[in-house]
Design a protein around this motif. Structure first.
Motif, mmCIF file in Angstrom:
data_model
loop_
_atom_site.group_PDB
_atom_site.id
_atom_site.type_symbol
_atom_site.label_atom_id
_atom_site.label_comp_id
_atom_site.label_asym_id
_atom_site.label_seq_id
_atom_site.Cartn_x
_atom_site.Cartn_y
_atom_site.Cartn_z
ATOM 1 N N ALA A 1 -12.755 -17.972 -8.259
ATOM 2 C CA ALA A 1 -11.333 -17.742 -7.579
ATOM 3 C C ALA A 1 -11.672 -17.007 -6.432
ATOM 4 N N LYS A 2 -12.622 -16.192 -6.254
ATOM 5 C CA LYS A 2 -13.059 -15.256 -5.087
ATOM 6 C C LYS A 2 -13.551 -16.030 -4.123
ATOM 7 N N ALA A 3 -14.269 -17.039 -4.340
ATOM 8 C CA ALA A 3 -14.678 -17.954 -3.511
ATOM 9 C C ALA A 3 -13.662 -18.724 -2.780
ATOM 10 N N ARG A 4 -12.648 -19.363 -3.653
ATOM 11 C CA ARG A 4 -11.531 -20.113 -3.068
ATOM 12 C C ARG A 4 -10.660 -19.032 -2.417
ATOM 13 N N ALA A 5 -10.699 -17.815 -2.493
ATOM 14 C CA ALA A 5 -9.916 -16.596 -1.784
ATOM 15 C C ALA A 5 -10.443 -16.841 -0.358
ATOM 16 N N LEU A 6 -11.811 -17.213 -0.499
ATOM 17 C CA LEU A 6 -12.939 -16.902 0.826
ATOM 18 C C LEU A 6 -12.787 -18.287 1.539
ATOM 19 N N ASN A 7 -12.046 -19.171 1.094
ATOM 20 C CA ASN A 7 -12.019 -20.710 1.689
ATOM 21 C C ASN A 7 -13.321 -21.086 1.617
ATOM 22 N N VAL A 8 -14.103 -21.031 0.403
ATOM 23 C CA VAL A 8 -15.318 -21.623 0.339
ATOM 24 C C VAL A 8 -15.090 -23.006 -0.718
ATOM 25 N N ALA A 9 -15.687 -24.218 -0.598
ATOM 26 C CA ALA A 9 -15.502 -24.981 -1.850
ATOM 27 C C ALA A 9 -16.368 -24.412 -3.005
ATOM 28 N N THR A 10 -15.552 -24.863 -4.098
ATOM 29 C CA THR A 10 -16.045 -24.516 -5.400
ATOM 30 C C THR A 10 -16.528 -25.894 -6.352
ATOM 31 N N ALA A 11 -17.368 -25.639 -7.156
ATOM 32 C CA ALA A 11 -17.534 -26.339 -8.116
ATOM 33 C C ALA A 11 -18.133 -25.853 -9.441
ATOM 34 N N ALA A 12 -17.686 -26.535 -10.740
ATOM 35 C CA ALA A 12 -18.128 -25.874 -11.970
ATOM 36 C C ALA A 12 -18.395 -26.797 -12.846
ATOM 37 N N VAL A 13 -19.678 -26.813 -13.653
ATOM 38 C CA VAL A 13 -20.159 -27.649 -14.469
ATOM 39 C C VAL A 13 -20.510 -26.750 -15.818
ATOM 40 N N ASP A 14 -19.823 -26.978 -16.730
ATOM 41 C CA ASP A 14 -19.754 -26.207 -18.020
ATOM 42 C C ASP A 14 -21.052 -26.629 -18.917
ATOM 43 N N HIS A 15 -21.802 -25.499 -18.804
ATOM 44 C CA HIS A 15 -23.292 -26.020 -19.528
ATOM 45 C C HIS A 15 -23.147 -26.329 -20.846
ATOM 46 N N ARG A 16 -22.036 -25.590 -21.516
ATOM 47 C CA ARG A 16 -21.902 -25.919 -22.919
ATOM 48 C C ARG A 16 -21.499 -27.259 -23.323
ATOM 49 N N ALA A 17 -21.147 -28.004 -22.705
ATOM 50 C CA ALA A 17 -20.951 -29.552 -22.782
ATOM 51 C C ALA A 17 -22.127 -30.218 -22.900
ATOM 52 N N PHE A 18 -23.493 -29.650 -22.372
ATOM 53 C CA PHE A 18 -24.740 -30.558 -22.588
ATOM 54 C C PHE A 18 -25.729 -29.871 -23.637
ATOM 55 N N GLY A 19 -24.947 -28.840 -24.480
ATOM 56 C CA GLY A 19 -25.885 -28.289 -25.706
ATOM 57 C C GLY A 19 -27.232 -27.719 -24.956
ATOM 58 N N SER A 20 -28.262 -28.300 -25.629
ATOM 59 C CA SER A 20 -29.388 -27.996 -25.284
ATOM 60 C C SER A 20 -30.297 -28.724 -24.380
ATOM 61 N N ASP A 21 -29.602 -29.830 -23.822
ATOM 62 C CA ASP A 21 -30.141 -30.849 -22.972
ATOM 63 C C ASP A 21 -30.123 -30.140 -21.437
ATOM 64 N N ARG A 22 -31.107 -29.393 -21.044
ATOM 65 C CA ARG A 22 -31.173 -28.732 -19.816
ATOM 66 C C ARG A 22 -31.205 -29.685 -18.741
ATOM 67 N N LYS A 23 -32.057 -30.793 -18.906
ATOM 68 C CA LYS A 23 -32.270 -31.647 -17.911
ATOM 69 C C LYS A 23 -30.621 -32.457 -17.426
ATOM 70 N N ALA A 24 -30.237 -32.550 -18.820
ATOM 71 C CA ALA A 24 -28.760 -33.239 -18.460
ATOM 72 C C ALA A 24 -27.841 -32.444 -17.658
ATOM 73 N N PHE A 25 -27.929 -31.188 -17.854
ATOM 74 C CA PHE A 25 -26.931 -30.027 -17.430
ATOM 75 C C PHE A 25 -27.358 -30.092 -15.753
ATOM 76 N N ASP A 26 -28.465 -29.989 -15.670
ATOM 77 C CA ASP A 26 -29.188 -29.671 -14.208
ATOM 78 C C ASP A 26 -28.866 -31.063 -13.287
ATOM 79 N N ALA A 27 -28.913 -32.087 -13.924
ATOM 80 C CA ALA A 27 -28.505 -33.572 -13.238
ATOM 81 C C ALA A 27 -26.920 -33.433 -12.975
ATOM 82 N N ALA A 28 -26.272 -32.707 -13.881
ATOM 83 C CA ALA A 28 -24.880 -32.671 -13.635
ATOM 84 C C ALA A 28 -24.338 -31.803 -12.394
ATOM 85 N N LEU A 29 -25.050 -30.729 -12.458
ATOM 86 C CA LEU A 29 -24.925 -29.506 -11.623
ATOM 87 C C LEU A 29 -25.371 -30.182 -10.147
ATOM 88 N N LEU A 30 -26.371 -30.864 -10.048
ATOM 89 C CA LEU A 30 -26.912 -31.282 -9.001
ATOM 90 C C LEU A 30 -26.008 -32.044 -7.983
#
Ligand code: GRF
Length: 196
Positions: free
Chosen positions: A44-73
């Motif tokens: 919310a602070k980033a949006r207030a500063l007019n910077v684009a934001t993105a969020a990828v919930d790591h919990r959706a990927f369980g222990s699959d770190r590579k899948a989370f990183d690929a989504a965040l990328l």
């Protein structure tokens, strides 16, 4: 103009200082703030500063770190950053992700590295009876909290300090150190910034 993406996990106080520092004749601008937690207050602070934001919930990927990183990328690559700044980012990135940005990815860690890599840094400094504590900005490499040091800020440990009082004193220095290091880094200068 260098394009900077900032990764956060929580309040984003370091991110705010970085974004606010990139104005005027500063050679960089923030192009994205991304988080592993859609509920991160820093978004919310980033949006207030007019910077684009993105969020990828790591919990959706369980222990699959590579899948989370690929989504965040995805949103990160879409922003076409020249520099990545980890700022209160609490996930360990896979070597594959790190390799894509090696040499242009920074992190701030709340200890005087190489002392106290990992967590609970202030508790460990107090337990060791250290007279000084502080924070470090370093280049991110595959080894956790171990890349080339780009800046350090020192604070005195005071009698009666708790992990909370020491953390607050160090955080105030983080807010000075990280913007100074980012500006120098964006100018192509890797000479370490040492405060005070
Ligand atoms: C703080 O503990 C700081 O020392 C570390 O990340 C935590 C949160 O920082 N760098 P922020 O307020 O989200 O920038």
């Amino acid at each position: 103009m260098k394009r900077v993406a900032i990764l956060i996990s929580g309040g984003g106080s370091n991110m705010v200082r970085l974004v606010e520092s990139m104005t005027g004749d500063h050679p960089a601008r923030a192009v994205l703030v991304a988080s592993n937690d859609p509920a991160a207050a820093g978004l919310a602070k980033a949006r207030a500063l007019n910077v684009a934001t993105a969020a990828v919930d790591h919990r959706a990927f369980g222990s699959d770190r590579k899948a989370f990183d690929a989504a965040l990328l995805q949103p990160i690559l879409a922003a076409e950053p020249d520099i990545l700044c980890l700022a209160g980012f609490m996930r360990i990135l896979t070597p594959g992700f790190v390799r894509r940005f090696e040499g242009r990815m920074l992190n701030i860690h709340p200890s005087l590295l190489p002392k106290y890599p990992g967590l609970h840094t202030h508790q460990r400094a107090l337990a060791a009876g250290d007279a000084e504590a502080g924070c470090t900005v370093h280049e991110v490499t595959a080894e956790l909290d171990a890349g080339p040091i780009l800046g350090q800020a020192r604070v005195a440990v005071r009698p009666g300090d708790t992990a909370e009082t020491l953390a607050a004193r160090v955080l105030a220095m983080e807010h000075r150190l990280y913007p100074a290091v980012l500006r120098r880094f964006a100018e192509g200068d890797r000479t370490p910034v040492l405060l005070p």
